[in-house]
Design an enzyme around this catalytic site. Structure first.
Site, PDB file in Angstrom:
ATOM      1  N   THR A   1      37.366  10.453 -45.201  1.00  0.00           N
ATOM      2  CA  THR A   1      36.599  11.688 -45.231  1.00  0.00           C
ATOM      3  C   THR A   1      36.198  11.925 -43.795  1.00  0.00           C
ATOM      4  OG1 THR A   1      35.733  11.442 -47.480  1.00  0.00           O
ATOM      5  CG2 THR A   1      34.250  12.499 -45.937  1.00  0.00           C
TER       6      THR A   1
ATOM      7  N   GLY B   1      32.353  14.481 -55.747  1.00  0.00           N
ATOM      8  CA  GLY B   1      31.785  13.303 -55.082  1.00  0.00           C
ATOM      9  C   GLY B   1      30.485  13.656 -54.373  1.00  0.00           C
TER      10      GLY B   1
ATOM     11  N   THR C   1      30.340   8.475 -46.090  1.00  0.00           N
ATOM     12  CA  THR C   1      31.716   8.334 -46.562  1.00  0.00           C
ATOM     13  C   THR C   1      31.820   7.076 -47.404  1.00  0.00           C
ATOM     14  OG1 THR C   1      34.037   8.078 -45.932  1.00  0.00           O
ATOM     15  CG2 THR C   1      32.415   7.185 -44.380  1.00  0.00           C
ATOM     16  N   GLY C   2      32.533   7.178 -48.523  1.00  0.00           N
ATOM     17  CA  GLY C   2      32.650   6.009 -49.389  1.00  0.00           C
ATOM     18  C   GLY C   2      32.705   6.415 -50.841  1.00  0.00           C
TER      19      GLY C   2
ATOM     20  N   GLY D   1      31.682   7.967 -53.608  1.00  0.00           N
ATOM     21  CA  GLY D   1      30.692   9.017 -53.768  1.00  0.00           C
ATOM     22  C   GLY D   1      29.771   8.879 -54.975  1.00  0.00           C
TER      23      GLY D   1
HETATM   24  N1  ASP Z   1      32.711  10.141 -50.393  1.00  0.00           N
HETATM   25  C1  ASP Z   1      33.938  10.776 -50.722  1.00  0.00           C
HETATM   26  C2  ASP Z   1      33.933  11.106 -52.182  1.00  0.00           C
HETATM   27  O1  ASP Z   1      33.429  10.325 -52.973  1.00  0.00           O
HETATM   28  C3  ASP Z   1      35.154   9.947 -50.434  1.00  0.00           C
HETATM   29  C4  ASP Z   1      35.152   9.255 -49.101  1.00  0.00           C
HETATM   30  O2  ASP Z   1      34.237   9.399 -48.311  1.00  0.00           O
HETATM   31  O3  ASP Z   1      36.123   8.552 -48.825  1.00  0.00           O
HETATM   32  O4  ASP Z   1      34.483  12.094 -52.561  1.00  0.00           O
END
Ligand code: ASP
Length: 331
Positions: free
Chosen positions: A198, A228, A249-250, A252
């Protein structure tokens, strides 16, 4: 006798001056931490990249992309531009680069489509804009900004978001635009493991305004309509002048459950934690019970950054008005 008394008095006086000047320095340092005129922090997603997986060519490509994004943002801030302009332009650049999971590089849903999410927030007046599940806007961060500035609402979803986008001066593209070789391949792999990636940016401009933005394709193989944290103000993005700006980011789902971005604000505002302490608390303590993976970037009102992640890597970059720059991928 008189002379030696006078000499020792002078010594005492000198000692007093030295000690009190030392005290003053310490107090000044504590009450007046370094204030950068402007600063910028960027992430390009957290995940399980390793030097072996990326290879030297891959590492160079990511580092170059982060470097260009950092300089686009810093140039805007240096010229006295707004944090909002810096965040938008940095994110647009990353959205136009297939390396990242945003814009053209977005991952695909389980139905083989793209559903893009983005949000942006101004710490000056807590104004914010977000779109979720949009399918035909080339640069979702621009759509989020349009929501913030040209509507009375904070978030538009799906078809409504597209309808709104059509009334704005935004570039509309066909879904084919997003179907890169990489997104197809990652959908194939996704049945084995979810992928991250992201983009996000936080800026402090010369007027002391903090602004944050996040843009993503979400998680590979996500179910239709899944939302997310990235477009959710308070979960994936937040900014409040005088405190901090945040982009996450992660995974969500867990960032939403702990209201991660706003949690940083609460920890700093009410518990007096520094930006580093707050970021560490969220990433290493609050996400721990869920075994949730990801990272966070934050910038405080002095322009000091925190870039924390509990995965093996997070593409990240930081720069400030003193010319200090950091571009890193691994720990
Ligand atoms: N946080 C984002 C989501 O859950 C994905 C990501 O950051 O990799 O959509």
């Amino acid at each position: 006798m008189y002379k030696s008394f006078r000499f020792s008095s002078i010594l005492l006086l000198l000692a007093f001056i030295v000690i009190s000047s030392c005290n003053t320095t310490t107090e000044t340092q504590i009450s007046d931490p370094k204030q950068y005129e402007y600063a910028l922090v960027i992430h390009g997603g957290a995940g399980y990249a390793t030097p072996e997986k990326l290879g030297s060519e891959g590492i160079e490509q990511y580092e170059q992309a982060m470097d260009s994004a950092l300089h686009i943002g810093l140039d805007i801030l240096k010229a006295g531009g707004s944090g909002i302009d810096a965040v938008e332009n940095v994110i647009v650049l990353l959205e136009n680069n297939p390396l990242f999971n945003a814009g053209i590089g977005a991952v695909l849903t389980s139905e083989g489509k793209v559903e893009l999410d983005a949000s942006i927030m101004s710490g000056l007046d807590l104004n914010a804009g977000a779109i979720t599940g949009i399918q035909n806007v080339k640069n979702p961060i621009r759509a989020a900004r349009a929501v913030m500035e040209n509507s009375v609402h904070v978030m538009f979803s799906g078809n409504g978001a597209t309808k709104f986008a059509l009334t704005q001066d935004l570039e509309i593209v066909d879904q084919d635009y997003f179907f890169t070789e990489k997104s197809r391949k990652s959908l194939e792999k996704a049945l084995k493991a979810d992928k991250f990636g992201t983009v996000g940016c936080v800026a402090l401009d010369k007027n002391g305004n903090l602004c944050a933005g996040t843009s993503t394709g979400g998680i590979t193989n996500k179910k239709h309509g899944r939302v997310g944290d990235s477009p959710i103000i308070g979960a994936g993005t937040y900014a409040k002048n005088g405190v901090a700006g945040i982009s996450c980011t992660g995974q969500g789902e867990f960032y939403i459950r702990i209201a991660a971005a706003h949690e940083i604000i609460s920890l700093m505002d009410y518990k007096d934690l520094s930006v580093q302490e707050a970021a560490k608390e969220v990433i290493f303590e609050q996400l721990k019970p869920f075994d949730a993976k990801g990272g966070i970037i934050c910038l405080d009102s002095n322009g000091k950054a925190a870039m924390e992640f509990n995965t093996s890597a997070m593409f990240r970059a930081y720069g400030n008005s003193d010319g200090e720059e950091i571009i890193k991928i691994f720990r």
